[in-house]
Motif scaffolding. Structure first.
Motif, PDB file in Angstrom:
ATOM      1  N   GLY A  89      23.660  34.025  33.261  1.00  0.00           N
ATOM      2  CA  GLY A  89      23.222  32.651  33.429  1.00  0.00           C
ATOM      3  C   GLY A  89      24.341  31.646  33.603  1.00  0.00           C
ATOM      4  N   SER A  90      25.553  32.134  33.846  1.00  0.00           N
ATOM      5  CA  SER A  90      26.678  31.205  33.977  1.00  0.00           C
ATOM      6  C   SER A  90      26.885  30.817  35.436  1.00  0.00           C
ATOM      7  CB  SER A  90      27.958  31.867  33.472  1.00  0.00           C
ATOM      8  OG  SER A  90      28.336  32.928  34.333  1.00  0.00           O
ATOM      9  N   PHE A  91      27.655  29.755  35.640  1.00  0.00           N
ATOM     10  CA  PHE A  91      28.218  29.436  36.945  1.00  0.00           C
ATOM     11  C   PHE A  91      29.705  29.720  36.781  1.00  0.00           C
ATOM     12  CE2 PHE A  91      28.452  25.889  40.431  1.00  0.00           C
ATOM     13  CZ  PHE A  91      29.338  26.674  41.159  1.00  0.00           C
ATOM     14  N   THR A  92      30.101  30.923  37.151  1.00  0.00           N
ATOM     15  CA  THR A  92      31.477  31.349  36.949  1.00  0.00           C
ATOM     16  C   THR A  92      32.297  31.030  38.185  1.00  0.00           C
ATOM     17  OG1 THR A  92      30.796  33.142  35.480  1.00  0.00           O
ATOM     18  CG2 THR A  92      32.960  33.353  36.522  1.00  0.00           C
ATOM     19  N   ALA A  93      33.443  30.385  37.993  1.00  0.00           N
ATOM     20  CA  ALA A  93      34.346  30.134  39.110  1.00  0.00           C
ATOM     21  C   ALA A  93      35.603  30.953  38.906  1.00  0.00           C
ATOM     22  CB  ALA A  93      34.693  28.658  39.194  1.00  0.00           C
ATOM     23  N   ILE A  94      36.010  31.670  39.967  1.00  0.00           N
ATOM     24  CA  ILE A  94      37.253  32.432  39.908  1.00  0.00           C
ATOM     25  C   ILE A  94      38.314  31.626  40.643  1.00  0.00           C
ATOM     26  CG2 ILE A  94      38.357  34.632  40.408  1.00  0.00           C
ATOM     27  CD1 ILE A  94      35.603  35.887  40.556  1.00  0.00           C
ATOM     28  N   ILE A  95      39.405  31.336  39.949  1.00  0.00           N
ATOM     29  CA  ILE A  95      40.474  30.559  40.576  1.00  0.00           C
ATOM     30  C   ILE A  95      41.767  31.360  40.521  1.00  0.00           C
ATOM     31  CG2 ILE A  95      39.464  28.296  40.091  1.00  0.00           C
ATOM     32  CD1 ILE A  95      41.422  28.153  37.689  1.00  0.00           C
ATOM     33  N   GLY A  96      42.703  30.958  41.367  1.00  0.00           N
ATOM     34  CA  GLY A  96      43.985  31.654  41.397  1.00  0.00           C
ATOM     35  C   GLY A  96      44.661  31.417  42.725  1.00  0.00           C
ATOM     36  N   PRO A  97      45.964  31.684  42.799  1.00  0.00           N
ATOM     37  CA  PRO A  97      46.677  31.446  44.058  1.00  0.00           C
ATOM     38  C   PRO A  97      46.227  32.426  45.144  1.00  0.00           C
ATOM     39  CG  PRO A  97      48.108  32.533  42.472  1.00  0.00           C
ATOM     40  CD  PRO A  97      46.848  32.207  41.747  1.00  0.00           C
ATOM     41  N   ASN A  98      46.637  32.168  46.378  1.00  0.00           N
ATOM     42  CA  ASN A  98      46.296  33.063  47.482  1.00  0.00           C
ATOM     43  C   ASN A  98      46.773  34.476  47.151  1.00  0.00           C
ATOM     44  OD1 ASN A  98      45.208  31.031  49.006  1.00  0.00           O
ATOM     45  ND2 ASN A  98      47.150  30.511  49.979  1.00  0.00           N
ATOM     46  N   ALA A  99      46.017  35.462  47.607  1.00  0.00           N
ATOM     47  CA  ALA A  99      46.368  36.869  47.429  1.00  0.00           C
ATOM     48  C   ALA A  99      46.493  37.274  45.969  1.00  0.00           C
ATOM     49  CB  ALA A  99      47.665  37.208  48.171  1.00  0.00           C
ATOM     50  N   CYS A 100      45.734  36.627  45.072  1.00  0.00           N
ATOM     51  CA  CYS A 100      45.794  37.029  43.676  1.00  0.00           C
ATOM     52  C   CYS A 100      44.732  38.072  43.381  1.00  0.00           C
ATOM     53  CB  CYS A 100      45.588  35.822  42.759  1.00  0.00           C
ATOM     54  SG  CYS A 100      43.902  35.230  42.757  1.00  0.00           S
ATOM     55  N   GLY A 101      43.904  38.371  44.367  1.00  0.00           N
ATOM     56  CA  GLY A 101      42.903  39.408  44.176  1.00  0.00           C
ATOM     57  C   GLY A 101      41.527  38.875  43.854  1.00  0.00           C
ATOM     58  N   ALA A 148      31.741  24.418  37.321  1.00  0.00           N
ATOM     59  CA  ALA A 148      31.536  25.735  36.722  1.00  0.00           C
ATOM     60  C   ALA A 148      31.307  25.611  35.224  1.00  0.00           C
ATOM     61  CB  ALA A 148      32.739  26.620  37.000  1.00  0.00           C
ATOM     62  N   THR A 149      30.610  26.607  34.654  1.00  0.00           N
ATOM     63  CA  THR A 149      30.455  26.654  33.201  1.00  0.00           C
ATOM     64  C   THR A 149      31.419  27.668  32.604  1.00  0.00           C
ATOM     65  OG1 THR A 149      28.757  28.360  33.360  1.00  0.00           O
ATOM     66  CG2 THR A 149      28.008  26.068  33.349  1.00  0.00           C
ATOM     67  N   HIS A 150      32.003  28.503  33.471  1.00  0.00           N
ATOM     68  CA  HIS A 150      32.890  29.556  32.989  1.00  0.00           C
ATOM     69  C   HIS A 150      33.989  29.717  34.024  1.00  0.00           C
ATOM     70  CE1 HIS A 150      33.690  33.109  30.493  1.00  0.00           C
ATOM     71  NE2 HIS A 150      34.005  33.742  31.598  1.00  0.00           N
ATOM     72  N   LEU A 151      35.225  29.716  33.570  1.00  0.00           N
ATOM     73  CA  LEU A 151      36.343  29.841  34.504  1.00  0.00           C
ATOM     74  C   LEU A 151      37.051  31.169  34.298  1.00  0.00           C
ATOM     75  CD1 LEU A 151      38.440  26.541  34.718  1.00  0.00           C
ATOM     76  CD2 LEU A 151      36.965  27.573  36.449  1.00  0.00           C
ATOM     77  N   VAL A 152      37.460  31.780  35.406  1.00  0.00           N
ATOM     78  CA  VAL A 152      38.284  32.983  35.336  1.00  0.00           C
ATOM     79  C   VAL A 152      39.533  32.691  36.155  1.00  0.00           C
ATOM     80  CG1 VAL A 152      38.461  35.421  35.922  1.00  0.00           C
ATOM     81  CG2 VAL A 152      36.297  34.506  35.108  1.00  0.00           C
ATOM     82  N   ALA A 153      40.698  32.674  35.516  1.00  0.00           N
ATOM     83  CA  ALA A 153      41.948  32.403  36.230  1.00  0.00           C
ATOM     84  C   ALA A 153      42.670  33.714  36.464  1.00  0.00           C
ATOM     85  CB  ALA A 153      42.816  31.453  35.419  1.00  0.00           C
ATOM     86  N   MET A 154      43.017  33.968  37.728  1.00  0.00           N
ATOM     87  CA  MET A 154      43.648  35.247  38.068  1.00  0.00           C
ATOM     88  C   MET A 154      45.014  35.029  38.677  1.00  0.00           C
ATOM     89  SD  MET A 154      40.620  37.568  39.683  1.00  0.00           S
ATOM     90  CE  MET A 154      41.677  38.995  39.827  1.00  0.00           C
ATOM     91  N   ARG A 155      45.866  36.008  38.477  1.00  0.00           N
ATOM     92  CA  ARG A 155      47.155  36.018  39.149  1.00  0.00           C
ATOM     93  C   ARG A 155      47.631  37.458  39.248  1.00  0.00           C
ATOM     94  NH1 ARG A 155      52.942  33.032  38.047  1.00  0.00           N
ATOM     95  NH2 ARG A 155      53.917  34.231  39.694  1.00  0.00           N
ATOM     96  N   ASP A 156      48.168  37.825  40.401  1.00  0.00           N
ATOM     97  CA  ASP A 156      48.685  39.178  40.643  1.00  0.00           C
ATOM     98  C   ASP A 156      47.675  40.254  40.232  1.00  0.00           C
ATOM     99  OD1 ASP A 156      51.041  37.997  41.468  1.00  0.00           O
ATOM    100  OD2 ASP A 156      51.893  38.026  39.441  1.00  0.00           O
ATOM    101  N   GLY A 157      46.424  40.002  40.532  1.00  0.00           N
ATOM    102  CA  GLY A 157      45.402  41.014  40.274  1.00  0.00           C
ATOM    103  C   GLY A 157      44.970  41.104  38.822  1.00  0.00           C
ATOM    104  N   ARG A 158      45.481  40.234  37.969  1.00  0.00           N
ATOM    105  CA  ARG A 158      45.100  40.290  36.561  1.00  0.00           C
ATOM    106  C   ARG A 158      44.377  39.016  36.163  1.00  0.00           C
ATOM    107  NH1 ARG A 158      49.130  39.885  33.290  1.00  0.00           N
ATOM    108  NH2 ARG A 158      50.543  39.186  34.930  1.00  0.00           N
TER     109      ARG A 158
END
Lengths: 378, 311
Positions: free
Chosen positions: B77-89, B254-264
């Motif tokens: 039930g979340s609005f999850t946003a995935i953020i991160g630099p280009n090519a972070c996966g 978003a209600t939930h954030l996922v921050a990614m970098r280098d595939g992690r």
């Protein structure tokens, strides 16, 4: 799932125009009908639910009528001329004039039916490949699959020295399939790019044509003449004995092609969207290719290579129906049948093989198509 | 007090700017009300929760892993946003979840079962994707394209049931493209076209929606309009997973954030907790300040001005 409030035929023409777009209110239901911007017939009955575009249905009706009229004319044309009335009598009444019946039923009807089936088969094959490559140039006669079928059949005819229909058909199928495999492998690099496939196909087709010419030069003049006549694509000299198997195989392939239509049409949205909608992309592409190659091989084995029907018929059908896809089996097949019957009618008048007529007319069409594609790309 | 109302203070109705935008393209107020009110009643009943989980998964292209041993759970039930630099996966992650890319190790679980065990159409009835690049065939009409979203529900003999028709009509109403129904997709503006594609995914009637950079290539007004639409869909019961480039949009909607970098995955959680100056610096290597958004109070990223020595 199968609950139907109304088990009856609903005919809705421009439905969304009918319910008045009422003012905004919290209780307002969204319009239940979908306006496709063009008249549409909806059929929901006997557990089926289909949507038929009115224009497409009308075009199909007109094409069928044209094929029938031209067919009757063709049956009356030749060294013994018959009026349409005589032809119809000979067709329907077993007790009619025996001479007319012999001419119509035994001599000319097989040829006409071959033209119908081969035209339809070529058009469906072209529609499948044009959809797969998303390009009007991606038809089997351009991308070398016809040349492959022809080379395979030539090998059987000239090297194995047999004129057995089944042997030639097998050779033609193997040749077409092997060519398709080679073209796909050569064109494959991080996925199958349609334009690369077409270029590679043209090159492979040219190579195969010269191989076939070499083969023709290496055999006796009589054999070469026989093969060359066949290579021009001719409907003459075909009888009921070849017609039976051809029609049977065609019907099987027709059913198979119908099953591939929906996934292949979805693939026109791009692989990502199609896969997300539940299409198994590679399986659908493989099925489309196999059916398309088989249809081309079927025609090549029966009447030799007939160019440009596969290229032109789906495009003509698409323009007539103003459809968003070339992959509409029924209009394409009817257009193909009409084109080949018309070409054969003309070929009989000028006493040339039908393949020569389609090459002459189709060549002009191809030039126009190339010019137009180049113009729109800029 | 007249001067006070002129200021862009928190009293200003926040939706004023966003709501007036669709009115340009479609009808008057009707469009706006349809967007906010309509989808809730009819679609919410159809939706079932479909938790999505990635377990110890490795995926990438041509034997070059983009992500290794990734674990992630999308809250129901979340609005999850995935953020991160280009090519972070982040797009690769979304593609793996949508089965466009098979993980080389580990698995993606949909409703507790490995997604690979489902039939293709079964997945497509639970999970919809708005792809980053999509092709509308030449000469296809809006209604025709939206109807393509019904594919996983159809059979060869049952291609246009009343359920199909209702789903398509509702999807077009929810995205305010009903008026464009008979138009050709080629003729539409970028913003309208993107709404038509959203309608196509909605017609699929899936509880889970994956959105791969949905706002790229749109101007700011159409970006906000689309994000408001996503918020409405989220409120009507959909679980959304979106790859977003704009951090402020992500933090606001978003209600939930996922921050990614280098595939992690570097951090995940509610925007107010995750979006800090330290995190932005860690993920994007961007020195910045994070201040409250004057409209919504959500975190807002303001990049630091670079000090230039005047000659």
């Amino acid at each position: 799932m199968s609950t139907h409030p109304t088990q009856e035929r609903e005919t809705v023409v421009n439905p969304a125009r009918n319910p008045a777009p009422g003012p905004a209110s919290a209780t307002e239901q969204p319009p239940l009908y979908v306006d496709f911007g063009r008249p549409t017939w909806i059929w929901r009955r006997l557990g089926t639910a289909l949507r038929v575009d009115r224009r497409t249905a009308l075009v199909c009706g007109v094409l069928t009528a044209a094929v029938l009229v031209l067919g009757v004319l063709t049956l009356g044309t030749g060294s013994i001329s018959l009026t349409p009335a005589q032809v119809l009598t000979a067709l329907t009444d077993p007790g009619s004039d025996r001479r007319a019946r012999l001419v119509v039923m035994d001599w000319r009807l097989p040829r006409l039916l071959f033209a119908l089936v081969c035209g339809a088969a070529l058009a469906i094959s072209g529609a499948l490949f044009q959809s797969l490559t998303k390009n009007p140039l991606g038809s089997p006669d351009i991308i070398g699959f016809s040349s492959g079928s022809y080379a395979g059949a030539s090998v059987v005819m000239l090297l194995l020295g047999t004129a057995n229909y089944l042997a030639i058909a097998t050779g033609s199928l193997i040749g077409g399939a092997a060519t398709a495999l080679v073209v796909y492998l050569l064109a494959y690099r991080h996925g199958l790019h349609p334009f690369r496939l077409i270029i590679v196909g043209i090159a492979v087709g040219a190579g195969l044509s010269s191989l076939t010419s070499m083969l023709l030069l290496s055999v006796s003049p009589q054999q070469a003449m026989l093969a060359a006549t066949w290579a021009a694509g001719s409907l003459s000299g075909l009888g009921f004995e070849q017609l039976g198997p051809t029609i049977a195989v065609f019907l099987v392939l027709l059913i198979c092609s119908t099953a591939t239509v929906r996934p292949l049409t979805q693939l026109e949205l791009g692989d990502d969207a199609a896969v997300a909608l539940g299409v198994r992309a590679n399986r659908a592409r493989l099925a489309g290719t196999v059916v398309g190659v088989a249809l081309t091989a079927l025609v090549t084995a029966a009447v030799g290579p007939i160019a440009f029907v596969a290229l032109a018929a789906p495009q003509i059908a698409q323009r007539l129906t103003r459809s968003s896809t070339t992959l509409r089996i029924v209009p394409a097949a009817l257009t193909g049948a009409l084109v080949l019957v018309a070409a054969d009618f003309a070929a009989q008048r000028v006493e040339l093989p039908v393949g020569v007529v389609t090459v002459c007319v189709g060549g002009a069409y191809l030039a126009w198509l190339l010019a137009r594609q180049y113009a729109t790309r800029r | 007090m007249p001067p006070k109302t002129d200021q862009p203070g928190p009293n200003r109705p926040p939706k004023a700017g966003a709501v007036s935008e669709p009115a340009q393209t479609t009808g008057p107020n009707r469009a706006a009300t349809t967007v906010t009110d309509q989808p809730t009643a009819p679609t919410a009943a159809v939706l079932r929760p479909a938790p999505l989980e990635i377990r110890d998964a490795t995926f990438g292209y041509a034997r070059r892993p983009v992500s290794e041993h990734l674990d992630l759970r999308i809250p129901e039930g979340s609005f999850t946003a995935i953020i991160g630099p280009n090519a972070c996966g982040k797009s690769t992650l979304l593609r793996a979840v949508a089965r466009l890319l098979a993980p080389t190790a580990g698995q993606v679980l949909l409703d507790g079962r490995s997604i690979a065990e489902y039939r293709s159409k079964e997945v497509a009835r639970r999970l919809g994707l708005l792809p980053q690049t999509s092709l509308a065939p030449d000469g296809i009409s809006v209604a025709e394209l939206v109807s393509r979203g019904r594919y996983p529900h159809q059979k060869i003999t049952r291609q246009w049931t009343s359920d199909d028709e209702r789903a398509v009509a509702e999807a077009m109403a929810a995205t305010s493209v009903t008026e464009l129904s008979g138009r050709l997709v080629d003729e539409l503006s970028g913003g309208q076209r993107q709404r038509v594609w959203v309608a196509m995914v909605l017609a699929q009637q899936t509880p889970l929606l994956l959105l791969d950079e949905p706002t790229t290539f749109l101007d700011i007004a159409h970006q906000i309009e689309l994000l408001e639409l996503f918020t409405d869909l989220h409120r009507s019961g959909h679980t959304l997973v979106a790859v977003l480039h704009d951090l402020n949009h992500a933090a606001r909607y978003a209600t939930h954030l996922v921050a990614m970098r280098d595939g992690r995955v570097i951090a995940e959680g509610p925007p107010a907790e995750v979006m800090t100056a330290d995190l932005v610096h860690e993920v994007f290597e961007l020195p910045c300040r994070v201040v409250p958004d004057p409209e919504t109070g959500t975190p807002m990223v303001v990049p630091l001005a670079r000090r230039r020595d005047t000659p």
